[in-house]
Design a protein around this motif. Structure first.
Motif, PDB file in Angstrom:
ATOM      1  N   ASP A 160      17.913  -7.821  -6.318  1.00 52.32           N
ATOM      2  CA  ASP A 160      16.843  -8.786  -6.980  1.00 52.32           C
ATOM      3  C   ASP A 160      16.147  -9.454  -5.494  1.00 52.32           C
ATOM      4  N   ALA A 161      16.532  -9.271  -4.881  1.00 55.61           N
ATOM      5  CA  ALA A 161      15.752  -9.887  -3.431  1.00 55.61           C
ATOM      6  C   ALA A 161      14.182  -8.901  -3.422  1.00 55.61           C
ATOM      7  N   ALA A 162      14.285  -7.795  -3.349  1.00 57.63           N
ATOM      8  CA  ALA A 162      12.944  -7.108  -3.496  1.00 57.63           C
ATOM      9  C   ALA A 162      11.860  -7.575  -5.072  1.00 57.63           C
ATOM     10  N   ALA A 163      12.424  -7.870  -5.938  1.00 59.86           N
ATOM     11  CA  ALA A 163      12.000  -8.809  -6.987  1.00 59.86           C
ATOM     12  C   ALA A 163      11.075 -10.182  -6.316  1.00 59.86           C
ATOM     13  N   LEU A 164      11.475 -10.695  -5.903  1.00 58.65           N
ATOM     14  CA  LEU A 164      11.878 -11.715  -5.452  1.00 58.65           C
ATOM     15  C   LEU A 164      10.367 -12.235  -4.485  1.00 58.65           C
ATOM     16  N   ARG A 165      10.659 -11.025  -3.993  1.00 59.82           N
ATOM     17  CA  ARG A 165       9.737 -10.622  -2.941  1.00 59.82           C
ATOM     18  C   ARG A 165       8.379 -10.508  -3.139  1.00 59.82           C
ATOM     19  N   GLU A 166       8.098  -8.621  -4.126  1.00 56.11           N
ATOM     20  CA  GLU A 166       6.776  -8.245  -4.335  1.00 56.11           C
ATOM     21  C   GLU A 166       6.320  -9.595  -5.797  1.00 56.11           C
ATOM     22  N   LEU A 167       7.520 -10.369  -6.081  1.00 52.32           N
ATOM     23  CA  LEU A 167       6.507 -11.444  -6.909  1.00 52.32           C
ATOM     24  C   LEU A 167       5.778 -12.037  -6.413  1.00 52.32           C
ATOM     25  N   ARG A 168       6.270 -12.586  -5.138  1.00 52.32           N
ATOM     26  CA  ARG A 168       5.580 -13.671  -4.156  1.00 52.32           C
ATOM     27  C   ARG A 168       4.522 -12.849  -3.807  1.00 52.32           C
ATOM     28  N   GLY A 197       9.597 -16.701  -7.795  1.00 53.94           N
ATOM     29  CA  GLY A 197      11.119 -16.422  -8.779  1.00 53.94           C
ATOM     30  C   GLY A 197      11.417 -16.626  -8.703  1.00 53.94           C
ATOM     31  N   SER A 198      11.677 -17.662  -8.214  1.00 55.43           N
ATOM     32  CA  SER A 198      13.830 -18.555  -7.457  1.00 55.43           C
ATOM     33  C   SER A 198      13.764 -19.263  -8.927  1.00 55.43           C
ATOM     34  N   ARG A 199      12.636 -19.952  -9.183  1.00 56.88           N
ATOM     35  CA  ARG A 199      12.161 -20.847  -9.863  1.00 56.88           C
ATOM     36  C   ARG A 199      12.106 -20.550 -11.565  1.00 56.88           C
ATOM     37  N   LEU A 200      11.964 -19.216 -12.078  1.00 54.95           N
ATOM     38  CA  LEU A 200      12.018 -18.841 -13.211  1.00 54.95           C
ATOM     39  C   LEU A 200      13.513 -17.909 -13.313  1.00 54.95           C
ATOM     40  N   HIS A 201      13.685 -17.945 -14.942  1.00 51.67           N
ATOM     41  CA  HIS A 201      15.266 -17.054 -15.970  1.00 51.67           C
ATOM     42  C   HIS A 201      14.649 -15.982 -15.297  1.00 51.67           C
ATOM     43  N   LEU A 202      14.950 -14.749 -14.580  1.00 55.24           N
ATOM     44  CA  LEU A 202      15.064 -13.794 -13.888  1.00 55.24           C
ATOM     45  C   LEU A 202      16.022 -13.142 -14.175  1.00 55.24           C
ATOM     46  N   GLU A 214      -5.541   3.024  -8.583  1.00 54.64           N
ATOM     47  CA  GLU A 214      -6.745   1.686  -8.132  1.00 54.64           C
ATOM     48  C   GLU A 214      -7.338   2.079  -8.661  1.00 54.64           C
ATOM     49  N   GLY A 215      -7.408   0.065  -9.022  1.00 50.19           N
ATOM     50  CA  GLY A 215      -8.215  -1.045  -9.494  1.00 50.19           C
ATOM     51  C   GLY A 215      -8.267  -0.908 -11.298  1.00 50.19           C
ATOM     52  N   GLN A 216      -7.087  -0.522 -11.420  1.00 46.98           N
ATOM     53  CA  GLN A 216      -6.352  -0.550 -12.775  1.00 46.98           C
ATOM     54  C   GLN A 216      -5.299  -1.424 -13.077  1.00 46.98           C
ATOM     55  N   VAL A 217      -5.526  -2.130 -13.661  1.00 48.80           N
ATOM     56  CA  VAL A 217      -3.941  -3.441 -14.476  1.00 48.80           C
ATOM     57  C   VAL A 217      -2.776  -2.470 -14.057  1.00 48.80           C
ATOM     58  N   ALA A 218      -1.538  -3.460 -13.655  1.00 47.29           N
ATOM     59  CA  ALA A 218      -0.878  -2.823 -14.595  1.00 47.29           C
ATOM     60  C   ALA A 218       0.265  -4.329 -13.975  1.00 47.29           C
ATOM     61  N   LEU A 219       1.897  -4.477 -13.814  1.00 43.98           N
ATOM     62  CA  LEU A 219       2.398  -5.026 -13.868  1.00 43.98           C
ATOM     63  C   LEU A 219       2.517  -5.539 -12.169  1.00 43.98           C
ATOM     64  N   PRO A 220       3.213  -6.578 -12.126  1.00 41.17           N
ATOM     65  CA  PRO A 220       3.197  -6.493 -10.364  1.00 41.17           C
ATOM     66  C   PRO A 220       4.594  -5.413  -9.979  1.00 41.17           C
ATOM     67  N   GLY A 221       4.399  -5.648  -8.612  1.00 42.59           N
ATOM     68  CA  GLY A 221       6.290  -4.943  -7.946  1.00 42.59           C
ATOM     69  C   GLY A 221       6.064  -4.033  -7.100  1.00 42.59           C
ATOM     70  N   GLY A 222       6.611  -3.318  -7.093  1.00 43.50           N
ATOM     71  CA  GLY A 222       6.318  -2.008  -4.820  1.00 43.50           C
ATOM     72  C   GLY A 222       8.046  -2.046  -5.371  1.00 43.50           C
ATOM     73  N   TYR A 223       8.096  -0.919  -4.065  1.00 47.67           N
ATOM     74  CA  TYR A 223       9.085   0.130  -3.440  1.00 47.67           C
ATOM     75  C   TYR A 223       9.945  -1.281  -2.334  1.00 47.67           C
ATOM     76  N   VAL A 224      11.843  -0.848  -2.879  1.00 50.68           N
ATOM     77  CA  VAL A 224      12.394  -1.521  -2.023  1.00 50.68           C
ATOM     78  C   VAL A 224      12.599  -1.248  -0.508  1.00 50.68           C
ATOM     79  N   ARG A 225      13.032  -2.201  -0.041  1.00 49.70           N
ATOM     80  CA  ARG A 225      12.987  -1.242   1.167  1.00 49.70           C
ATOM     81  C   ARG A 225      13.896  -1.199   1.521  1.00 49.70           C
ATOM     82  N   THR A 226      14.215  -0.453   2.816  1.00 47.80           N
ATOM     83  CA  THR A 226      15.539  -0.169   3.047  1.00 47.80           C
ATOM     84  C   THR A 226      16.634  -1.362   3.440  1.00 47.80           C
ATOM     85  N   GLY A 227      17.813  -1.146   2.558  1.00 46.29           N
ATOM     86  CA  GLY A 227      19.053  -2.344   2.962  1.00 46.29           C
ATOM     87  C   GLY A 227      18.698  -3.296   2.243  1.00 46.29           C
TER      88      GLY A 227
END
Length: 248
Positions: A59-67, A74-79, A42-55
């Protein structure tokens, strides 16, 4: 099922996604970081991200977490997927395997923190590489490996143009290579290489007036995905300048 198979120890695993987003801002390579709002780190810096949801697809999880964490579409980026990180002790919460994504984009807008991130901002990569900023988890490992992947891609693919806002000049494209590689390139040699690479650049027929010199020709990204021939980093340094790299 045999007794041996029924008593075998299987790891209970959680899956996350982490986003490594590079862009060029103010003449330097930057990466998108968030300040964590919850334990661990807590309070430290990190890359954005998070848990993948059930189902949920990765790729969808990556775009959701970024947003959700940064407000960036992220749909406009080279990902693309960088690689999977699964050391048993990489996360103090338990066995967590993360799929790291690498994204490249032109000069990006300011990030806006959301969900469990207190703050989100673009940070110079140099500050992390020099040890002035420490990242949570194994995110510095991810950053260093992702940076080398980005550098390698600039040699063999046309992804450098993903950093440029179209239309762009040869000088602007060369600046991307110099910032990502950390080298100064010979201007005339670079121009010859990129304009000679099949399908890399398409001239628009238009020019941009410059403060000094002739108007610069404008280009857009061509259809090629791979560079032919490639633009290889070289150990041969121009004698008159220790930072001037001549492409071969």
């Amino acid at each position: 099922m045999t007794e041996r198979a029924s008593t075998r120890d299987h790891a209970r695993v959680a899956v996350t996604v982490d986003l490594l987003i590079f862009t060029v801002r103010q003449g330097a390579l930057h990466v998108l970081l968030i300040e964590r709002g919850h334990a661990p780190f807590e309070g430290q810096v990190a890359l954005p991200g998070g848990y993948v949801r059930t189902g949920e697809h990765l790729d969808a999880a990556a775009l959701r977490e970024l947003r959700e964490e940064t407000g960036i579409d992220g749909s406009r980026l080279h990902l693309e997927q960088l690689r999977t990180y699964g050391d048993p002790d990489r996360d103090p919460r338990g066995r967590v395997i993360t799929v790291a994504y690498l994204a490249l984009g032109p000069d990006m807008p300011a990030a806006q923190a959301g969900t469990d991130a207190r703050h989100a901002e673009w940070t110079p990569v140099k500050a992390i590489l020099e040890g002035r900023i420490n990242l949570a988890f194994d995110h510095e490992v991810i950053l260093r490996e992702g940076l080398e992947r980005a550098r390698f891609q600039l040699e063999y693919t046309t992804v450098a143009a993903a950093f440029c806002t179209e239309p762009f000049t040869i000088a602007e494209l060369r600046h991307i290579y110099e910032v990502v590689w950390g080298l100064t390139l010979d201007a005339s040699n670079f121009r010859r290489k990129v304009t000679g690479a099949h399908g890399f650049l398409i001239p628009t027929g238009k020019h941009r007036t410059q403060e000094i010199g002739r108007p610069a020709a404008l280009y857009r990204r061509g259809p090629a995905q791979l560079l032919s021939p490639p633009l290889l980093r070289s150990s041969d340094v121009h004698r008159s300048s220790p930072n001037l790299l001549v492409l071969h």
